[in-house]
Structure formats: structure tokens, C-alpha cells
Design a protein around this motif. Structure first.
Motif, PDB file in Angstrom:
ATOM      1  N   PHE A 153       0.809  -1.175  -0.132  1.00  0.00           N
ATOM      2  CA  PHE A 153       0.053   0.008   0.066  1.00  0.00           C
ATOM      3  C   PHE A 153       0.798   1.186   0.074  1.00  0.00           C
ATOM      4  O   PHE A 153       0.861   1.988   0.967  1.00  0.00           O
ATOM      5  CB  PHE A 153      -0.770  -0.012   1.246  1.00  0.00           C
ATOM      6  N   PRO A 198      -2.703   0.136  -5.071  1.00  0.00           N
ATOM      7  CA  PRO A 198      -2.123  -1.029  -4.297  1.00  0.00           C
ATOM      8  C   PRO A 198      -1.787  -2.365  -4.988  1.00  0.00           C
ATOM      9  O   PRO A 198      -2.065  -2.524  -6.053  1.00  0.00           O
ATOM     10  CB  PRO A 198      -3.419  -1.246  -3.515  1.00  0.00           C
ATOM     11  N   ASP A 209     -10.932  -2.829   9.119  1.00  0.00           N
ATOM     12  CA  ASP A 209      -9.693  -2.884   8.105  1.00  0.00           C
ATOM     13  C   ASP A 209      -8.948  -3.978   8.099  1.00  0.00           C
ATOM     14  O   ASP A 209      -7.620  -3.899   8.300  1.00  0.00           O
ATOM     15  CB  ASP A 209      -8.821  -1.512   8.626  1.00  0.00           C
ATOM     16  N   THR A 220      -7.998  -6.306   6.131  1.00  0.00           N
ATOM     17  CA  THR A 220      -7.296  -6.538   4.848  1.00  0.00           C
ATOM     18  C   THR A 220      -5.998  -5.809   4.733  1.00  0.00           C
ATOM     19  O   THR A 220      -5.262  -5.470   3.769  1.00  0.00           O
ATOM     20  CB  THR A 220      -8.015  -6.329   3.491  1.00  0.00           C
ATOM     21  N   ARG A 221      -5.780  -4.808   5.838  1.00  0.00           N
ATOM     22  CA  ARG A 221      -4.413  -3.904   5.981  1.00  0.00           C
ATOM     23  C   ARG A 221      -3.788  -4.500   7.539  1.00  0.00           C
ATOM     24  O   ARG A 221      -3.004  -3.816   7.764  1.00  0.00           O
ATOM     25  CB  ARG A 221      -4.826  -2.580   5.764  1.00  0.00           C
ATOM     26  N   ASP A 230     -13.555  -5.775   5.172  1.00  0.00           N
ATOM     27  CA  ASP A 230     -12.646  -5.128   4.543  1.00  0.00           C
ATOM     28  C   ASP A 230     -13.020  -3.800   4.056  1.00  0.00           C
ATOM     29  O   ASP A 230     -13.800  -3.423   3.130  1.00  0.00           O
ATOM     30  CB  ASP A 230     -12.952  -6.170   3.032  1.00  0.00           C
ATOM     31  N   MET A 271     -10.070  -3.927  -0.062  1.00  0.00           N
ATOM     32  CA  MET A 271      -8.716  -4.219  -0.506  1.00  0.00           C
ATOM     33  C   MET A 271      -8.560  -5.753  -0.739  1.00  0.00           C
ATOM     34  O   MET A 271      -7.592  -6.396  -1.198  1.00  0.00           O
ATOM     35  CB  MET A 271      -7.498  -3.848   0.629  1.00  0.00           C
ATOM     36  N   ARG A 301      -4.166  -9.446   2.213  1.00  0.00           N
ATOM     37  CA  ARG A 301      -5.191  -9.255   1.415  1.00  0.00           C
ATOM     38  C   ARG A 301      -5.938 -10.317   1.011  1.00  0.00           C
ATOM     39  O   ARG A 301      -7.005 -10.013   0.246  1.00  0.00           O
ATOM     40  CB  ARG A 301      -4.584  -8.262  -0.006  1.00  0.00           C
ATOM     41  N   ASP A 308     -14.638  -0.811  -3.494  1.00  0.00           N
ATOM     42  CA  ASP A 308     -13.660   0.260  -4.001  1.00  0.00           C
ATOM     43  C   ASP A 308     -12.912  -0.303  -5.441  1.00  0.00           C
ATOM     44  O   ASP A 308     -12.604   0.481  -6.217  1.00  0.00           O
ATOM     45  CB  ASP A 308     -12.733   0.611  -2.897  1.00  0.00           C
ATOM     46  N   PHE A 309     -12.769  -1.561  -5.444  1.00  0.00           N
ATOM     47  CA  PHE A 309     -12.015  -2.162  -6.623  1.00  0.00           C
ATOM     48  C   PHE A 309     -12.968  -3.018  -7.261  1.00  0.00           C
ATOM     49  O   PHE A 309     -12.389  -3.807  -7.950  1.00  0.00           O
ATOM     50  CB  PHE A 309     -10.374  -2.841  -6.285  1.00  0.00           C
TER      51      PHE A 309
END
Length: 465
Positions: free
Chosen positions: A32, A38, A191, A193-194, A225, A229, A240, A267-268
């Protein structure tokens, strides 16, 4: 069930899973970098599919979804809650929904929905890791609450201004109070996934499972998530990998499948595939919102996961899928929500065809170019829109679908009157028209040309209502 090998640092003896306190936050800058897109890292390790026998959907329309819109009115929340109940139709597939408890409006809506006495969806709440907010849940008589407990160093260090041990102790203190009250805690691992999976998540969840055994109240884990991510590619490395997060919570923390839930963001563009992956790798529950509303790019659309459920399990039990169309109409007409027209299952154009070659196929058999019987399943008949590219086939298909003609009553594309209509359509665009021809406009022209249809009622569905 097989798990993957923990990736301990060289200076870690790997003897156990204690909170690995660090002076500086682990921000995974190789994955990241922030100034760049990313990165996805692969580690060559695979985990097996582990689809639970029982899978279901939960809803956060009134919590995460509502945060992205003008606050809902009480009557709107009650109406949408009723829609969730009607859609589920006592199948238990839409298992729970969650409410805020911050304003008088939130509490009034929650109490009205509780008074309806439905088995599904069950009513839960959402709070921060705060004893005062927990006391409010106790007063309301709610039996389960989500608790926001951020688990990445981005949040622990940067947002909460704590270190890992301080966050751990703060969270456990609130969980113990919830268990004392007899309220089921649902831990929202924000969060994830980070997050440092083995350095914080695993030891924290292991402690939660210890508390579950001691209290005989099963604590639930929602893997969040938060920034979308999570990815579902085989051999993706932590943090991830959705497969490894779910598998790791099962293998290294012994969380029961029925107590695991996935909460994704889009987001992706991965929110539906990511949620399905969570199911496939051992998570019984996926969290959604109606129409996918939510912060930034939104949450996982509930209606999408209904369709995923049907494909994975081979049926949707006794759900009433026509309600999906009613929900879309309510959002659009009553709540003023602009649904993008090409949104699957709920957009006005999701089963509309404009291409002449597609229309020609639909004249032969609608199954050729329709995803399933959208009329039977969603109360959405197929629609053909007419423009300069429609040709004889497109116009004929429009007439037959709009006027619901079947068998010997169907119009043939070889009918000379269809050619007259085609010439009229083409002249419209030759003279500078740029918009599609509306259903009502075309209905008038068709009835003048096909006088036998003068008193046949048209069906203004889907496109250009």
C-alpha cells in the motif's frame, strides 16, 4: 481441514500467538504505497474450499448503507424492514439486520421494527467499543450488537492513537461487559485486509474465543474489508487474501463457521466476488445492503448475494424474489434514489436490448439473450428499446414484448407494416434525432399502423417508462 503456514518474521520464535507489540505501525508499504495503486503479492500457498452447509445473508442498510444517504425517515426504515422480511419470506436466508442507536429517530425506528415480531431478519445493533453505548443497547433489550474494533495499525496508531496492547485491552474490557449483560458481541474487525494477521488479529480473536468458552456465549467475528482491498485470487498473500483470512480465523482461532461473517466494500469492483469467496472458504455469513448503498463505492448488494446464493445452493428456498423489484421501485420513486440504469437485476435497462442482432435472437427464443426468465423470477419482462440500430427484428421484438403477443398473435418481421415502421424510425434519426424513441411514443405509432392493436393494452416496463 488444512491451513496455510504462518509467515513469522525470522526473529519470531513462532511459539504462540501473542500480541506482537511494535513501536512503529506496520503499514505494509510494499503493498500500500499510497502514491501508487495497491499491489497484490502472491506466496504460492493454497487453502482448500470449505463451503459451510448453511450459508446466509445479513443486512446493514440501516447502518452502513444509511451513512451514504440523507438519513432515512422512520416510516422508510419500517417499510424497508418489511421488504427485507417479505423478500426473505421466512426462509432464514436474510438472517439479520443492524440498526444505529444514536438518535431518537434511530431508536423509534428500531422499536417499531422490533414490535413487528418477525423471526427474520433478526434485529441487531451497531456501536463503537464504548460501555455507554453498550448500556443503551441493554436498555433497548437487543440481544446482539456489533462492536467496532479496528485491527489494522492504520487505525490503531493513526486513528485511535493507541498501541496494539492498549487497543487489545480496551476492546476486551467492553466485550467482557457485553458478556456480563448477556448480549452477544459481534466483533467488527475493521480494516482487516491491511492488518497484521498473526501479530494482532489472531491473538485478539483467540482471546475472544477463550471468553466465549468461559461465558458460554458464542462471540461472533465480522471480518471487515473496509477499503475493498480484499482479493480472491489463488495464492494471494496476507493481508489481502480473503481465503487466508477466513481460513486463518478457522484454523488458528477455531472460530465456528456459523460465527464468521464477511463485510466488503466495492472500491476495486471486487465486492461480490469477494463475498462469494468468503462463503466458499468457510464463512457462513456475508454482510450486504439493499442496492449496494454505502460509503464511497458502496457495500455488497443484497440482491447480488441472493443470486449468488441461488447459484451456489441450487435454489433460494421460498424467498419471494419479486420483492427485489418492489425495493428498487421504492428507492427510486419514494426515496428519490437514482439507480444506474444498467445495474444488474434492479436497473431499468438490465434486461433491455437495443441491438438488432440480439432482438432477432429474441424473436426466435427469448432465452437466447436473456439471463433467466426475468418476468417469472423478478417480475421484469424483457424489453426491447428502439433506436436507429434496431432494424426489422428490433421493431418486431418491441411490438411482441410490449403488447405481450404470443403464438399466432405474434407479429412477423416479414410483415410489410414492420418495414413501414422501420422507415419511420430511420427518418427520425436522419432528421437529427439523438434520443431513443420512448415506449409511449412508439405505442401511438404502432397502433396507427397495426389497427388490430388499437385496444390492446401496452406494458410500460423497464425502459422509458
Amino acid at each position: 481441514m488444512k491451513g496455510f503456514e504462518p509467515n513469522f518474521d525470522k526473529n519470531d520464535n513462532g511459539a504462540g500467538f501473542n500480541i506482537k507489540d511494535v513501536k512503529e505501525p506496520n503499514l505494509y508499504r510494499d503493498l500500500f504505497p499510497y502514491s501508487e495503486i495497491p499491489k497484490v503479492k502472491f506466496d504460492g500457498e493454497l487453502v482448500p474450499i470449505d463451503l459451510p452447509e448453511d450459508i446466509w445473508i445479513t443486512d446493514t442498510t440501516f447502518r452502513d448503507g444509511q451513512q451514504s444517504m440523507t438519513p432515512f425517515k422512520v416510516e422508510q426504515i419500517v417499510r424497508l424492514f418489511n421488504y427485507l422480511h417479505e423478500l426473505d419470506n421466512n426462509s432464514g436466508i436474510i438472517r439479520q439486520t443492524e440498526f444505529f442507536t444514536y438518535t431518537n429517530r434511530d431508536i423509534k425506528a428500531l422499536e417499531k421494527c422490533m414490535s413487528l415480531g418477525y423471526e427474520f431478519p433478526q434485529i441487531t445493533t451497531w456501536i463503537r467499543a464504548n460501555k455507554d453505548e453498550l448500556a443503551r443497547v441493554k436498555e433497548l433489550g437487543v440481544k446482539e450488537t456489533g462492536m467496532l474494533m479496528s485491527c489494522s495499525d492504520y487505525h490503531i496508531f493513526k486513528k485511535l492513537k493507541l498501541n496494539r496492547n492498549e487497543a487489545f485491552n480496551k476492546y476486551i474490557d467492553v466485550v467482557e461487559k457485553s458478556l456480563e449483560y448477556g448480549i452477544v458481541p459481534r466483533i467488527h474487525l475493521e480494516d482487516i485486509t491491511r492488518a497484521d494477521f498473526f501479530g494482532f488479529v489472531v491473538p485478539f480473536v483467540n482471546k475472544l474465543m477463550e471468553l466465549s468458552k468461559e461465558s458460554k456465549i458464542q462471540i461472533k467475528i465480522r471480518a471487515c474489508d473496509t477499503l475493498g482491498m480484499g482479493v480472491s485470487y489463488a495464492s494471494t498473500a496476507l493481508p489481502r487474501s480473503i481465503q487466508k483470512i477466513i481460513n486463518g480465523l478457522r484454523i488458528y482461532c477455531n472460530v465456528p463457521q456459523s460465527s464468521l461473517e464477511w463485510h466488503g466494500h466495492n472500491d476495486f469492483y471486487n465486492v461480490v466476488s469477494g463475498s462469494t469467496t468468503a462463503w466458499l472458504y468457510g464463512c457462513s455469513s456475508v454482510n450486504t445492503t439493499l442496492l449496494g448503498i454505502g460509503e464511497r463505492t458502496g457495500n455488497c448488494p443484497l440482491e447480488a448475494m441472493v443470486m449468488e446464493y441461488g447459484q451456489i445452493k441450487g435454489n433460494t428456498k421460498n424467498m419471494n424474489l419479486h420483492v427485489i423489484t418492489e425495493v428498487a421501485d421504492y428507492f427510486s420513486k419514494t426515496m428519490g434514489y437514482d439507480i444506474p440504469i444498467r445495474t444488474p437485476f434492479v436497473g431499468s435497462d438490465f434486461n433491455v436490448t437495443r441491438a438488432g442482432i440480439h432482438a432477432d435472437g429474441m424473436l426466435k427464443d427469448e432465452e437466447i439473450y436473456n439471463i433467466f426468465d426475468t418476468n417469472k423470477i423478478l417480475d421484469r419482462p424483457i424489453v426491447v428499446a428502439v433506436n436507429e440500430y434496431s432494424g426489422l427484428a428490433g421493431i418486431t421484438a418491441w411490438i411482441n414484448t410490449y403488447f405481450k403477443l404470443s403464438g399466432d398473435d405474434k407479429i412477423s418481421k416479414r410483415d410489410e407494416r414492420v418495414a413501414e415502421l422501420r422507415d419511420w424510425v430511420e427518418s427520425q434519426y436522419e432528421n437529427g434525432r439523438t434520443s431513443a424513441i420512448s415506449n409511449k411514443e412508439l405505442e401511438l405509432v404502432v397502433k396507427r399502423t397495426f389497427t388490430e392493436l388499437m385496444y390492446v393494452e401496452g406494458s410500460c416496463v423497464g425502459y422509458n417508462k
